[in-house]
Scaffold this motif. Structure first.
Motif, PDB file in Angstrom:
ATOM      1  N   LEU A  64       1.286   5.006   1.208  1.00  0.00           N
ATOM      2  CA  LEU A  64       0.673   6.171   2.201  1.00  0.00           C
ATOM      3  C   LEU A  64       1.165   7.311   2.044  1.00  0.00           C
ATOM      4  CD1 LEU A  64       1.453   3.010   3.747  1.00  0.00           C
ATOM      5  CD2 LEU A  64      -0.011   4.235   5.423  1.00  0.00           C
ATOM      6  N   ALA A 118      -3.213   4.343   8.804  1.00  0.00           N
ATOM      7  CA  ALA A 118      -1.825   3.449   8.796  1.00  0.00           C
ATOM      8  C   ALA A 118      -1.973   2.222   9.458  1.00  0.00           C
ATOM      9  CB  ALA A 118      -0.759   4.365   9.209  1.00  0.00           C
ATOM     10  N   ILE A 173      -3.335  11.687   6.713  1.00  0.00           N
ATOM     11  CA  ILE A 173      -2.729  10.373   6.160  1.00  0.00           C
ATOM     12  C   ILE A 173      -3.756   9.435   5.372  1.00  0.00           C
ATOM     13  CG2 ILE A 173      -1.256   8.420   6.182  1.00  0.00           C
ATOM     14  CD1 ILE A 173       0.477  10.898   6.402  1.00  0.00           C
ATOM     15  N   GLU A 174      -3.341   9.214   4.067  1.00  0.00           N
ATOM     16  CA  GLU A 174      -4.615   8.148   3.620  1.00  0.00           C
ATOM     17  C   GLU A 174      -3.493   7.024   2.860  1.00  0.00           C
ATOM     18  OE1 GLU A 174      -6.968   9.775   0.453  1.00  0.00           O
ATOM     19  OE2 GLU A 174      -5.406  10.662  -0.407  1.00  0.00           O
ATOM     20  N   HIS A 175      -4.268   5.980   2.261  1.00  0.00           N
ATOM     21  CA  HIS A 175      -3.283   4.964   1.620  1.00  0.00           C
ATOM     22  C   HIS A 175      -4.401   4.511   0.692  1.00  0.00           C
ATOM     23  CE1 HIS A 175      -5.218   1.585   3.833  1.00  0.00           C
ATOM     24  NE2 HIS A 175      -5.266   2.444   4.894  1.00  0.00           N
ATOM     25  N   HIS A 179       0.823  -1.138   0.097  1.00  0.00           N
ATOM     26  CA  HIS A 179       0.061  -0.107  -0.061  1.00  0.00           C
ATOM     27  C   HIS A 179       0.829   1.029   0.069  1.00  0.00           C
ATOM     28  CE1 HIS A 179      -4.421  -1.265   1.122  1.00  0.00           C
ATOM     29  NE2 HIS A 179      -3.721  -2.467   0.965  1.00  0.00           N
TER      30      HIS A 179
END
Length: 226
Positions: free
Chosen positions: A125, A160, A202-204, A123
């Motif tokens: 991030l 996360a 934060i995103e992923h 992934h």
């Protein structure tokens, strides 16, 4: 040689923000070299880092070897790429660097792998606003005179935690100057003045498994959603 990247706490990241922009952010002079856009930066390579040698001098953007091994450890010493925030200030291998040789490792995002997937599912991030990140790091002079660094990690926060139980210690904007300050050496003072980035920023998303092979996977398509 460092192996098993996918199992490490923070073992791969991307950096494609121009050095001029990074320099303005940290108050450093713009280096002569241009950043080579890298979408799959692996341990055991030269990476871009920011350090400050003296409180009377501005920060400099430098190249450091991603692998921390102080000169006194000789060539047989361990060469970790990460240091845990819980112990970096007290561990004998790291504590001198934590007190006097802290650095920033800029990145646009990093990769972690979902556990128990075959093949390992990476992934990507990053910040939701796509601004560059600044990982907290430490560095030391190596036996050959070059500088080597490690990225500090902390328990995963926010989204996360979907991917891994650890993440790089990402500093908020107000902490960058304090983290680099060479005259700031007391552990508790550093702790009170330095703060991590809000996890909500934060995103992923899942990306191609080409990330698993740093020699083959290097293009900008690596950060596209799979």
């Amino acid at each position: 040689m460092i192996i098993g990247y996918a199992s490490l706490m923070c073992g791969r990241f991307a950096l494609f923000t121009p050095l001029e922009r990074l320099a303005r952010k940290v108050g450093a002079s713009v280096p002569e070299q241009k950043v080579v856009f890298r979408y799959n930066v692996a341990p055991g390579t030269w990476i871009t880092a920011v350090r400050q040698a003296s409180e009377n001098e501005p920060p400099v953007i430098d190249q450091m070897w991603w692998g921390y091994r102080p000169r006194w450890a000789k060539s047989t010493g361990n060469q970790p790429i990460n240091a845990r925030v819980e112990t970096v200030a007290t561990n004998a291998y790291f504590k001198s660097a934590f007190a006097r040789h802290r650095c920033l490792i800029p990145a646009d995002g990093w990769y972690e792998w979902i556990k128990d997937t075959k093949p390992k599912q990476p992934h990507y991030l990053c910040r939701k606003d796509r601004k560059p990140l600044f990982f907290a790091g430490i560095f030391a002079e190596r036996e050959d005179g070059s500088l080597g660094c490690a990225i500090i990690t902390e328990p995963a926060r926010g989204s996360a935690t979907d991917v891994h139980d650890r993440m790089p210690l990402i500093l908020d904007d107000a902490s960058l100057e304090h983290w680099l300050a060479p005259d700031l050496t007391d552990r508790e003072t550093i702790r009170s003045m330095v703060h991590h980035l809000d996890a909500d920023l934060i995103e992923h998303w899942p990306v191609s498994t080409l990330v698993n092979k740093p020699v083959e996977g290097q293009g900008e398509e690596l950060i596209n959603p799979a």
